[in-house]
Design an enzyme around this catalytic site. Structure first.
Site, mmCIF file in Angstrom:
data_model
loop_
_atom_site.group_PDB
_atom_site.id
_atom_site.type_symbol
_atom_site.label_atom_id
_atom_site.label_comp_id
_atom_site.label_asym_id
_atom_site.label_seq_id
_atom_site.Cartn_x
_atom_site.Cartn_y
_atom_site.Cartn_z
ATOM 1 N N ARG A 117 3.620 63.507 46.787
ATOM 2 C CA ARG A 117 4.873 62.745 46.898
ATOM 3 C C ARG A 117 5.791 63.491 47.862
ATOM 4 O O ARG A 117 5.920 64.727 47.769
ATOM 5 C CB ARG A 117 5.592 62.621 45.541
ATOM 6 C CG ARG A 117 5.021 61.578 44.599
ATOM 7 C CD ARG A 117 5.222 60.138 45.097
ATOM 8 N NE ARG A 117 4.512 59.168 44.275
ATOM 9 C CZ ARG A 117 3.334 58.618 44.573
ATOM 10 N NH1 ARG A 117 2.715 58.930 45.681
ATOM 11 N NH2 ARG A 117 2.775 57.727 43.780
ATOM 12 N N GLU A 156 12.407 61.752 60.679
ATOM 13 C CA GLU A 156 12.550 63.162 61.066
ATOM 14 C C GLU A 156 11.180 63.831 61.167
ATOM 15 O O GLU A 156 10.921 64.591 62.086
ATOM 16 C CB GLU A 156 13.412 63.914 60.030
ATOM 17 C CG GLU A 156 14.891 63.511 60.019
ATOM 18 C CD GLU A 156 15.151 62.146 59.381
ATOM 19 O OE1 GLU A 156 14.263 61.624 58.674
ATOM 20 O OE2 GLU A 156 16.245 61.598 59.619
ATOM 21 N N HIS A 191 0.736 56.817 54.277
ATOM 22 C CA HIS A 191 0.433 56.602 52.848
ATOM 23 C C HIS A 191 -0.932 55.936 52.630
ATOM 24 O O HIS A 191 -1.043 54.877 52.002
ATOM 25 C CB HIS A 191 1.546 55.767 52.180
ATOM 26 C CG HIS A 191 1.559 55.942 50.691
ATOM 27 N ND1 HIS A 191 2.473 55.360 49.869
ATOM 28 C CD2 HIS A 191 0.740 56.649 49.861
ATOM 29 C CE1 HIS A 191 2.225 55.694 48.605
ATOM 30 N NE2 HIS A 191 1.170 56.480 48.590
#
Ligand SMILES: NC(=O)c1ccc[n+]([C@@H]2O[C@H](COP(=O)([O-])OP(=O)(O)OC[C@H]3O[C@@H](n4cnc5c(N)ncnc54)[C@H](O)[C@@H]3O)[C@@H](O)[C@H]2O)c1
Length: 391
Positions: A231, A260, A272
């Site tokens: 995560r 970023e 993901h």
């Protein structure tokens, strides 16, 4: 006959495990006994009283109103570990991506595509810029030794790495599955000072948020690499961008990109993809169906997020299942009602979890509807049902 309502497309490998003679499975069906779901949001859906269980074919369950289900005695299941192999394979890929400059090399290769016959020579001259170390003989620190962490640790041993694991809450099952060659770190700091590579496999919670931050990076070897397919919030993003920028860390591979991180040259962002395999979807569907069947046919609970794990081998002909609030004297009241009706208890198990408890009670005599109605009037009992052997 049990009725199962499916609220999403569920892998046929799972659905075919419902025997047709015992189960009716459909997306639209009145008074279902259970709901099988993937991502459909149930928060604003009226769940009929007939529903005894909801199974989510996947690990997360924030699309299910768990606390409302608990108070009605509806058991909510998920399928932890169903996607563990998918994530583990991507972690092994990430380890290699963090180490060998494969992406840099491929991207550069694409820039010389128009060089016709010069390409082979240019490749031989240019390749030295993309060198990177091998994994064998290096030390991998695995933080969190659950379904995924254990698989990663064992496979890293097979790749010739030295592996240190840190998990203060490791389960007995995980400990059994872990290779004996994996060394144990007593503290997170102990792991971080020794590792060349660190991979995270803990859930994100108030205690693990920002688990890796500037203070922890300072403990790590110069040039160490971090893999985070668990995560995004486990790693303080500003701190890791600074540690990569200063060159203290060589690489950060994450499954959780941000603008970023995408702009940070030493960060490798995967969109993901951890659980994105057809096999993971099949595994989760198979687990969800098996758990629902065990619950509906035998009253057993495994991998529930709101009720305790509970199983009892059935040796008596009749089975009573009771879900109740976790308050004093519940078992006493249940057994007293059974005794008053001359019901002989052959076997009984009672487990609790937080505010709720669950009982499996096997009896010599059949539990009549009158007894069931009597049990329902007891303050604290939230759901009762019976199973006859061979159902
Ligand atoms: N990228 C993806 O698509 C993807 C897919 C599946 C899971 N995940 C993530 O991976 C994580 C791990 O999944 P899993 O199936 O192995 O879960 P799991 O529940 O089997 O294992 C988690 C482990 O972390 C340990 N742990 C908890 N707090 C810890 C701490 N402070 N320090 C060290 N260990 C700690 C627990 O004891 C447990 O053994 C999940 O929580 C999820 O966030 C990501």
């Amino acid at each position: 006959m049990f009725r199962i309502q499916t609220l999403n497309k569920i892998s046929p490998l799972g659905l075919e495990l419902f025997p047709r003679e015992k189960y009716e499975v459909a997306s639209d069906l009145p008074n279902p006994d259970a709901i099988l779901v993937r991502s459909a949001d149930l928060h604003n859906v009226e769940i009929p009283d007939s529903v005894k269980a909801i199974a989510r074919a996947g690990a997360g369950y924030n699309n299910i109103p768990v606390s409302a289900c608990s108070s009605r005695g509806v058991v909510v299941f998920n399928t932890p570990g169903g996607n563990a192999n998918a994530v583990k394979e991507l972690v092994l890929t990430a380890l290699l991506l963090s180490s060998r400059n494969i992406l840099g090399g491929i991207n550069w290769g694409n820039t010389i595509a128009d060089k016709a016959d010069e390409v082979p020579d240019l490749v031989e001259k240019g390749k030295s810029k993309f060198e990177g170390p091998e994994l064998r003989g290096k030390t991998l620190g695995v933080i969190g030794l659950g379904a995924i962490g254990v698989m990663v640790a064992n496979d890293a041993i097979a790749l010739g790495m030295n592996v240190i694991g840190y998990d203060p809450y490791i389960s007995v099952e995980a400990a059994w599955n872990l290779s004996r060659q994996v060394l144990r770190a007593d503290t997170l700091e102990g792991l971080l000072t020794k590792a060349d590579y660190v991979t995270l496999h803990t859930p994100l919670s108030d205690t693990t948020k920002g688990l890796l931050n500037a203070e922890k990076f300072r403990l790590m070897k110069k040039g160490a690499r971090i893999i985070n397919l668990a995560r995004g919030g486990l790693v303080n993003e500003a701190d890791i961008i600074a540690a990569l920028g200063s060159g203290h860390l060589s690489s950060y591979v994450t499954d959780f990109p941000s603008a970023e991180l995408l702009a940070c040259p030493r960060a490798i962002c995967i969109p993901h993809l951890g659980a994105s395999t057809p096999e993971a979807e099949d595994n989760c569907a198979v687990m969800a169906v098996q758990q629902l069947r065990d619950f509906l046919e035998a009253g057993a609970i495994k991998n529930s997020v709101n009720f305790p794990r509970c199983r009892l081998d059935q040796r008596a002909p009749h089975r009573l299942l009771v879900a109740n609030r976790n308050i004093p004297n519940m078992v006493g009241q249940i057994t007293t009602i059974l005794a008053e009706q001359n019901i002989n208890i052959m076997d009984l198990i009672n487990h609790h979890r937080d505010d709720y408890a669950y009982n499996i009670i096997d009896t010599e005599q059949r539990i009549s509807d009158i007894i069931l109605e009597r049990l329902k009037t007891v303050e604290g009992i939230i759901r009762v049902r019976t199973i006859e052997q061979g159902v």
